[in-house]
Motif scaffolding. Structure first.
Motif, mmCIF file in Angstrom:
data_model
loop_
_atom_site.group_PDB
_atom_site.id
_atom_site.type_symbol
_atom_site.label_atom_id
_atom_site.label_comp_id
_atom_site.label_asym_id
_atom_site.label_seq_id
_atom_site.Cartn_x
_atom_site.Cartn_y
_atom_site.Cartn_z
ATOM 1 N N ILE A 85 0.848 -1.183 0.000
ATOM 2 C CA ILE A 85 0.000 0.000 0.000
ATOM 3 C C ILE A 85 0.886 1.236 0.000
ATOM 4 O O ILE A 85 1.714 1.420 0.899
ATOM 5 N N ASN A 86 0.719 2.069 -1.007
ATOM 6 C CA ASN A 86 1.435 3.344 -1.074
ATOM 7 C C ASN A 86 0.438 4.470 -0.823
ATOM 8 O O ASN A 86 -0.544 4.604 -1.552
ATOM 9 N N PHE A 87 0.673 5.242 0.222
ATOM 10 C CA PHE A 87 -0.196 6.373 0.534
ATOM 11 C C PHE A 87 0.449 7.628 -0.043
ATOM 12 O O PHE A 87 1.523 8.046 0.391
ATOM 13 N N ASN A 88 -0.203 8.217 -1.025
ATOM 14 C CA ASN A 88 0.319 9.440 -1.626
ATOM 15 C C ASN A 88 -0.775 10.498 -1.644
ATOM 16 O O ASN A 88 -1.913 10.235 -2.029
ATOM 17 N N ASN A 89 -0.383 11.701 -1.215
ATOM 18 C CA ASN A 89 -1.280 12.862 -1.300
ATOM 19 C C ASN A 89 -2.599 12.666 -0.542
ATOM 20 O O ASN A 89 -3.645 13.117 -0.982
ATOM 21 N N ILE A 90 -2.545 11.932 0.559
ATOM 22 C CA ILE A 90 -3.715 11.816 1.428
ATOM 23 C C ILE A 90 -3.263 12.083 2.866
ATOM 24 O O ILE A 90 -2.108 11.849 3.217
ATOM 25 N N LYS A 91 -4.173 12.590 3.676
ATOM 26 C CA LYS A 91 -3.828 12.875 5.066
ATOM 27 C C LYS A 91 -4.043 11.665 5.962
ATOM 28 O O LYS A 91 -3.316 11.465 6.933
ATOM 29 N N SER A 92 -5.051 10.842 5.640
ATOM 30 C CA SER A 92 -5.328 9.688 6.486
ATOM 31 C C SER A 92 -6.070 8.624 5.692
ATOM 32 O O SER A 92 -6.662 8.912 4.641
ATOM 33 N N LYS A 93 -6.029 7.405 6.208
ATOM 34 C CA LYS A 93 -6.717 6.288 5.553
ATOM 35 C C LYS A 93 -7.166 5.304 6.621
ATOM 36 O O LYS A 93 -6.420 5.000 7.554
ATOM 37 N N GLN A 94 -8.394 4.818 6.484
ATOM 38 C CA GLN A 94 -8.916 3.823 7.416
ATOM 39 C C GLN A 94 -8.665 2.427 6.870
ATOM 40 O O GLN A 94 -8.858 2.163 5.683
ATOM 41 N N ILE A 95 -8.220 1.524 7.738
ATOM 42 C CA ILE A 95 -7.975 0.134 7.348
ATOM 43 C C ILE A 95 -8.793 -0.767 8.265
ATOM 44 O O ILE A 95 -8.683 -0.686 9.494
ATOM 45 N N LYS A 96 -9.617 -1.630 7.680
ATOM 46 C CA LYS A 96 -10.466 -2.546 8.438
ATOM 47 C C LYS A 96 -9.932 -3.963 8.303
ATOM 48 O O LYS A 96 -9.463 -4.369 7.238
ATOM 49 N N SER A 97 -10.052 -4.740 9.378
ATOM 50 C CA SER A 97 -9.578 -6.124 9.333
ATOM 51 C C SER A 97 -10.664 -7.100 8.904
ATOM 52 O O SER A 97 -10.367 -8.206 8.452
ATOM 53 N N ASN A 98 -11.944 -6.701 9.090
ATOM 54 C CA ASN A 98 -13.066 -7.610 8.816
ATOM 55 C C ASN A 98 -12.876 -8.904 9.607
ATOM 56 O O ASN A 98 -12.563 -8.858 10.774
ATOM 57 N N GLU A 99 -13.014 -10.056 8.955
ATOM 58 C CA GLU A 99 -12.913 -11.312 9.719
ATOM 59 C C GLU A 99 -11.493 -11.860 9.766
ATOM 60 O O GLU A 99 -11.259 -12.964 10.259
ATOM 61 N N TYR A 100 -10.541 -11.118 9.255
ATOM 62 C CA TYR A 100 -9.159 -11.597 9.153
ATOM 63 C C TYR A 100 -8.267 -11.019 10.247
ATOM 64 O O TYR A 100 -8.600 -10.040 10.905
ATOM 65 N N TYR A 101 -7.090 -11.624 10.393
ATOM 66 C CA TYR A 101 -5.994 -10.989 11.115
ATOM 67 C C TYR A 101 -5.205 -10.189 10.091
ATOM 68 O O TYR A 101 -4.879 -10.693 9.003
ATOM 69 N N LYS A 102 -4.902 -8.948 10.425
ATOM 70 C CA LYS A 102 -4.106 -8.114 9.528
ATOM 71 C C LYS A 102 -2.824 -7.696 10.224
ATOM 72 O O LYS A 102 -2.837 -7.274 11.384
ATOM 73 N N ILE A 103 -1.735 -7.820 9.501
ATOM 74 C CA ILE A 103 -0.427 -7.401 10.006
ATOM 75 C C ILE A 103 0.149 -6.405 8.999
ATOM 76 O O ILE A 103 0.324 -6.726 7.821
ATOM 77 N N LEU A 104 0.407 -5.190 9.465
ATOM 78 C CA LEU A 104 0.953 -4.143 8.609
ATOM 79 C C LEU A 104 2.410 -3.905 9.007
ATOM 80 O O LEU A 104 2.735 -3.837 10.194
ATOM 81 N N PHE A 105 3.263 -3.775 8.006
ATOM 82 C CA PHE A 105 4.677 -3.491 8.259
ATOM 83 C C PHE A 105 5.040 -2.215 7.498
ATOM 84 O O PHE A 105 4.898 -2.151 6.272
ATOM 85 N N ILE A 106 5.487 -1.192 8.229
ATOM 86 C CA ILE A 106 5.824 0.083 7.596
ATOM 87 C C ILE A 106 7.229 -0.012 7.000
ATOM 88 O O ILE A 106 8.218 -0.121 7.724
ATOM 89 N N PHE A 107 7.312 0.011 5.672
ATOM 90 C CA PHE A 107 8.607 -0.044 4.993
ATOM 91 C C PHE A 107 9.255 1.339 4.926
ATOM 92 O O PHE A 107 10.463 1.472 5.070
ATOM 93 N N GLU A 108 8.457 2.369 4.665
ATOM 94 C CA GLU A 108 8.973 3.734 4.579
ATOM 95 C C GLU A 108 7.943 4.696 5.140
ATOM 96 O O GLU A 108 6.744 4.517 4.934
ATOM 97 N N GLY A 109 8.415 5.744 5.837
ATOM 98 C CA GLY A 109 7.531 6.811 6.275
ATOM 99 C C GLY A 109 7.199 6.768 7.754
ATOM 100 O O GLY A 109 7.557 5.828 8.474
ATOM 101 N N ASN A 110 6.509 7.808 8.195
ATOM 102 C CA ASN A 110 6.085 7.947 9.584
ATOM 103 C C ASN A 110 4.611 8.303 9.621
ATOM 104 O O ASN A 110 4.113 8.994 8.730
ATOM 105 N N CYS A 111 3.932 7.840 10.646
ATOM 106 C CA CYS A 111 2.501 8.101 10.730
ATOM 107 C C CYS A 111 2.050 7.999 12.185
ATOM 108 O O CYS A 111 2.826 7.655 13.081
ATOM 109 N N GLU A 112 0.790 8.288 12.395
ATOM 110 C CA GLU A 112 0.148 8.061 13.687
ATOM 111 C C GLU A 112 -0.959 7.040 13.480
ATOM 112 O O GLU A 112 -1.727 7.146 12.521
ATOM 113 N N ILE A 113 -1.004 6.035 14.331
ATOM 114 C CA ILE A 113 -2.018 4.992 14.257
ATOM 115 C C ILE A 113 -3.067 5.286 15.311
ATOM 116 O O ILE A 113 -2.757 5.392 16.497
#
Length: 276
Positions: free
Chosen positions: A12-40
């Motif tokens: 997932i590449n976030f460009n030109n957006i301030k924020s994005k919502q990510i839902k797990s639904n019925e799954y386990y989701k594991i996110l790994f930040i390769f580049e950049g800084n953010c607030e969760i």
């Protein structure tokens, strides 16, 4: 057995957006930040996410990823089902139960350098494996990689939780606060932020600071101004420096700089030029 319906890896590449919502639904989701800084953000909680941070989201939860300074961020997302976790388990370790024993709706952790490199390489290979569906023993290869990456992530999460418990129970160490401020000096740092980071009352932090070096605010402003001087010496513009150091407008930088050092940023720059 094919695993294509039981997991997937996205980049997932976030460009030109301030924020994005990510839902797990019925799954386990594991996110790994390769580049950049953010607030969760999730619920009433929030935590910084930096390069190499791992974010775990349990089923039926959602988070908001808020970018800092409008920069881009690259995240690899591993989505995995409970059924596949059971398949990857053995008689000694049930990975699904292990995930459920880690108390998180969302958790942000950081692994050691060796583990980080291993997780990054495996996620890249799993992401590219979509293009290599007919490689020799692809099913065995995929199962092995998934097993390793899940175990490494769980170990990192469990280790991070134990560190947090130690941090809560050991005596307050002001050196940790100094180190945190130094490593995050370009960010906005407050007592509330330090309270969340160190699991210690902000009132206690404030008292300890006053004993050693005056108020927290004065210490942080002085540290930011020292960074300003360094950046002026490197030739950066005053406007950019105000933004980098998170000191507000140019006018505010001008005011606090002159109050601290007796000269304006421009005058300091001119002084530096004389000796170059």
């Amino acid at each position: 057995m094919a695993y294509k319906d039981s997991y997937y890896v996205n980049r997932i590449n976030f460009n030109n957006i301030k924020s994005k919502q990510i839902k797990s639904n019925e799954y386990y989701k594991i996110l790994f930040i390769f580049e950049g800084n953010c607030e969760i953000k999730w619920g009433y909680k929030s935590q910084d996410g930096n390069k190499d941070s791992i974010i775990l989201i349990s089923p039926n939860n959602s988070i908001e990823v808020v970018l800092k300074l409008n920069r881009t961020i690259t995240i690899y997302e591993l989505v995995i089902t409970t059924e596949l976790l059971n398949i990857l388990s053995d008689e000694d370790v049930n990975l699904a139960k292990s995930f459920n024993s880690v108390p998180f709706g969302c958790n942000v952790v950081n692994a050691n350098t060796e583990t980080t490199m291993l997780i990054k390489n495996i996620l890249k290979k799993l992401y590219r494996s979509k293009e290599n569906k007919h490689e020799f023993a692809e099913s065995i290869y995929t199962k092995s990689m998934l097993s390793i990456v899940v175990v490494m992530i769980l170990r990192s999460c469990i280790y991070a939780q134990s560190k947090q418990k130690i941090k809560r129970n050991t005596p307050f160490l002001i050196d940790d606060i100094f180190a945190y401020i130094s490593n995050h000096i370009t960010e906005e740092i407050s007592l509330d932020c330090l309270e969340r980071e160190f699991y210690i009352s902000k009132f206690h932090i404030s008292r300890e600071f006053k004993k050693l070096t005056g108020t927290l605010h004065k210490y942080i402003v002085k540290a930011k101004l020292d960074l300003c001087k360094k950046l002026i010496e490197e030739g950066k513009s005053i406007t950019d420096i105000a933004q980098i150091c998170n000191l507000g407008s140019y006018n505010n930088l001008f005011r606090v700089f002159k109050k601290e050092f007796g000269i304006t940023p421009k005058e300091y720059y001119n002084e530096i030029k004389k000796y170059k």
